[in-house]
Design a protein around this motif. Structure first.
Motif, short mmCIF file in Angstrom:
data_model
loop_
_atom_site.label_atom_id
_atom_site.label_comp_id
_atom_site.label_asym_id
_atom_site.label_seq_id
_atom_site.Cartn_x
_atom_site.Cartn_y
_atom_site.Cartn_z
N ARG A 196 -13.90 -5.99 -1.55
CA ARG A 196 -12.46 -5.77 -1.45
C ARG A 196 -11.91 -6.28 -0.13
O ARG A 196 -10.81 -6.85 -0.09
CB ARG A 196 -12.15 -4.27 -1.61
CG ARG A 196 -10.68 -3.92 -1.47
CD ARG A 196 -9.82 -4.73 -2.44
NE ARG A 196 -10.18 -4.50 -3.80
CZ ARG A 196 -9.64 -3.53 -4.56
NH1 ARG A 196 -8.73 -2.74 -4.06
NH2 ARG A 196 -10.03 -3.40 -5.81
N LEU A 197 -12.65 -6.11 0.93
CA LEU A 197 -12.18 -6.55 2.25
C LEU A 197 -12.40 -8.04 2.46
O LEU A 197 -11.85 -8.62 3.41
CB LEU A 197 -12.89 -5.77 3.35
CG LEU A 197 -12.64 -4.25 3.38
CD1 LEU A 197 -13.40 -3.62 4.53
CD2 LEU A 197 -11.16 -3.94 3.49
N VAL A 255 -7.35 0.06 -0.56
CA VAL A 255 -8.15 -0.81 0.30
C VAL A 255 -7.72 -2.24 0.04
O VAL A 255 -7.71 -2.70 -1.11
CB VAL A 255 -9.66 -0.64 0.01
CG1 VAL A 255 -10.48 -1.55 0.92
CG2 VAL A 255 -10.08 0.81 0.21
N THR A 290 0.85 -1.19 0.00
CA THR A 290 0.00 0.00 0.00
C THR A 290 0.88 1.24 0.00
O THR A 290 1.69 1.44 0.91
CB THR A 290 -0.92 0.02 1.23
OG1 THR A 290 -1.74 -1.15 1.23
CG2 THR A 290 -1.82 1.26 1.21
N TYR A 323 -8.77 4.67 -3.79
CA TYR A 323 -8.43 4.40 -2.40
C TYR A 323 -7.67 3.09 -2.27
O TYR A 323 -7.99 2.10 -2.94
CB TYR A 323 -9.71 4.33 -1.54
CG TYR A 323 -10.47 5.63 -1.48
CD1 TYR A 323 -10.16 6.59 -0.53
CD2 TYR A 323 -11.50 5.88 -2.38
CE1 TYR A 323 -10.86 7.79 -0.48
CE2 TYR A 323 -12.20 7.07 -2.34
CZ TYR A 323 -11.88 8.03 -1.38
OH TYR A 323 -12.56 9.21 -1.34
N ILE A 358 -16.77 -2.18 -1.13
CA ILE A 358 -15.89 -2.29 0.04
C ILE A 358 -15.95 -3.69 0.62
O ILE A 358 -14.92 -4.30 0.98
CB ILE A 358 -16.25 -1.23 1.10
CG1 ILE A 358 -16.01 0.18 0.55
CG2 ILE A 358 -15.45 -1.46 2.37
CD1 ILE A 358 -16.46 1.29 1.47
N VAL A 403 -11.97 2.35 6.21
CA VAL A 403 -12.18 2.71 4.82
C VAL A 403 -13.18 3.87 4.71
O VAL A 403 -12.95 4.84 3.98
CB VAL A 403 -12.66 1.50 4.01
CG1 VAL A 403 -12.92 1.90 2.56
CG2 VAL A 403 -11.64 0.37 4.08
N GLN A 413 -8.13 -4.76 6.42
CA GLN A 413 -8.62 -3.48 6.92
C GLN A 413 -10.05 -3.64 7.42
O GLN A 413 -10.78 -4.55 7.04
CB GLN A 413 -8.57 -2.42 5.82
CG GLN A 413 -7.18 -1.97 5.44
CD GLN A 413 -7.21 -0.88 4.36
OE1 GLN A 413 -7.34 -1.18 3.18
NE2 GLN A 413 -7.12 0.36 4.79
#
Length: 546
Positions: free
Chosen positions: A328-329, A374, A242, A372, A325, A383, A378
């Motif tokens: 992605r997580l 991500v 990141t 972002y 989100i 986020v 996380q």
């Protein structure tokens, strides 16, 4: 009588001598009515012939400054003796029948040791003792002053740093007064200064050599050395890196080295500088391999294949963002939406964005469209906070609080809402400013065309969670939801999406051309505007025909 100190060789005493003071020569001369030759006048002795020097002068203190005190035994002893003769330097010549200072029984000073404090001094043992010092019992009672000269190397100070030898080298050995004056008046201070100067020179010289060596090494490394680097395109082990926003080459290199991608930061910085596109590396999440050469890492980071950022498009509603989100997580679907619903007050919204009635999602309009970093691991809260912070910074930068009132709005919350409508209704960026004018004209109390009704399909689709451009009038007119701008005057309770930068600028700077109607005539990309209701009907027929 002969004047001491005039034409008689080296002078035995000097006015600077410690014994020459108010209680020495001058005090006793005043008592006896005489004048010392050291005061600039000749000294004569009327009681004796001018051609004879007598040791009686020693007893009276005329020679050695003992103040004219009389010693009867001393004078009587030597008055009858034949006196020795002296050369021009003051030393005795020829023979004399008796040594005046020998220890003979008739010599009161040779036997009476008690007169001298119990000891007998050898006054003529060496030239340094001439003229002989006063007997100890006749000397002043004041304490002798402490010597203020430098004790020298033998007292613990090294001769090299004491500076000894140079200053005294030009002084004649016999000139002991000159040596004493220099040593007593500043020899120690000067020696210490000389020693300190030598030390400073050594330190400066040593530091200069060290500095030259360091910069020489750096110069060699810059010109001929190479930073540690891996070889090849990696060892096959993937790693997610990141890169924070605003990171330069050095910061990126640090992240890559920490994750084991490159061997050294310097190698990455050099490879980035050598690549023509190296400076275009952006922040975000990258999928790379461990033990890559710096050049390979730069090349892969410039490729879209390595980018793993979460991209939020302009105008996207919060519901769609929450789903992205979650994916992605790697969390269960609906997790992020639940966090937004229950924890929205702790996610960093500005004060003016809270406590508005009938709002479906308090975070709507604050998940700013951007890229972002991500990645798995996380938390949804982190986020969402990142996105809300980005939106808040943007609104503050554009001064939404200060400019809302000048646009006829009650505050920045309504300004964000206007921008979200511009984003949703405009098909292209060229439409945004004219769409912004349509909104402000319809909100005016003087609007007799729509009577302050916005009549936007986008607001109805928002409350329905749809994106339908073909809505029946009966369906619209029967729905009284606050977000239905066909049945409710003014703006909806809040934003209906997340406006991008151009929509925000259009909301702040609408056109002034009288637009109040618009129709997407092709149903996709083309929007046309009208000033009157008749022009609007023509555009509507055009839409229906398409």
């Amino acid at each position: 009588m002969t004047e001491y100190g005039r034409g008689q060789g080296s002078e035995p005493w000097h006015p600077d001598d410690p014994l020459y003071g108010d209680d020495g020569w001058r005090g006793q001369q005043a008592e006896q009515g005489r004048h010392s030759s050291y005061d600039g006048q000749p000294q004569h002795y009327p009681q004796q012939p001018q051609t004879q020097q007598q040791y009686g002068d020693w007893g009276t203190g005329e020679r050695d400054g003992y103040g004219g005190q009389q010693y009867p035994q001393y004078d009587q002893q030597y008055a009858s003796q034949e006196q020795p003769q002296y050369d021009q330097n003051g030393w005795p010549v020829g023979t004399h029948p008796q040594d005046p200072y020998a220890g003979a029984p008739a010599d009161p000073y040779g036997q009476q040791t008690g007169t001298y404090g119990g000891e007998q001094a050898d006054y003529y043992g060496s030239p340094d003792a001439y003229p002989p010092p006063e007997p100890p019992s006749r000397r002043r009672t004041e304490p002798e002053p402490e010597p203020d000269w430098d004790p020298g190397p033998d007292q613990g100070e090294h001769a090299f740093f004491a500076g000894g030898g140079d200053d005294d080298g030009d002084q004649e050995p016999g000139d002991r007064r000159g040596r004493g004056e220099r040593r007593g008046r500043g020899g120690k201070e000067k020696q210490r200064r000389n020693g300190f100067a030598c030390l400073v020179v050594v330190l400066v010289f040593g530091g200069g050599l060290g500095g030259i060596g360091y910069f020489g090494y750096q110069f060699y490394q810059d010109r001929f050395g190479s930073a540690p680097d891996f070889a090849g395109a990696g060892n096959g082990e993937q790693v997610t890196v990141t890169i924070p926003a605003g990171s330069g080459g050095f910061a990126i290199g640090q992240e890559l080295k920490k994750m084991g991608v490159v061997k050294s930061v310097d190698a990455f910085v050099a490879a980035q500088s050598a690549n023509p596109q190296g400076k275009t590396i952006q922040d975000g999440v990258y999928t790379l391999q461990k033990e890559m050469s710096a050049a390979s890492a730069v090349e892969l980071m410039l490729s879209p294949k390595s980018r793993n950022n979460l991209i939020i498009a302009e105008g996207k509603r919060n519901g769609a963002v929450y789903e992205l989100i979650d994916k992605r997580l790697g969390v269960e679907q609906g997790t992020t939406a639940k966090v937004a619903e229950t924890k929205w007050k702790t996610l960093g919204l500005p004060d003016w964005a809270a406590n508005h009635g009938d709002v479906r999602d308090p975070l709507e309009g604050f998940l700013y469209p951007s890229s972002y970093a991500v990645a798995k691991g996380q938390k949804p809260e982190a986020v969402l906070k990142q996105m809300v912070a980005r939106a808040s910074e943007k609104y503050a930068e554009l001064d939404f609080e200060g400019k809302a009132e000048g646009l006829g709005l009650e505050g920045p919350w309504e300004l964000v809402t206007v921008a979200s409508l511009v984003q949703a209704e405009g098909k292209t960026h060229d439409d945004f400013r004219r769409m912004s004018e349509v909104i402000y004209n319809r909100l005016k109390t003087t609007n007799t065309e729509t009577n302050q009704l916005l009549q936007f399909d986008s607001t109805f689709n928002y409350l329905k969670g749809e994106s339908n451009i073909d809505i029946s009038e009966s369906e619209i007119n029967s729905n009284k939801d606050p977000y239905n701008t066909y049945t409710n005057k003014g703006l909806p309770p809040g934003p209906i999406g997340n406006p991008g930068a151009e929509a925000l600028q259009a909301a702040l700077n609408p056109t002034d051309e009288g637009w109040i109607y618009f129709v997407a005539t092709d149903g996709v990309n083309k929007t046309e505007f009208a000033r009157t209701h008749d022009e609007f009907l023509k555009l509507k027929d055009k839409f229906n025909a398409s």
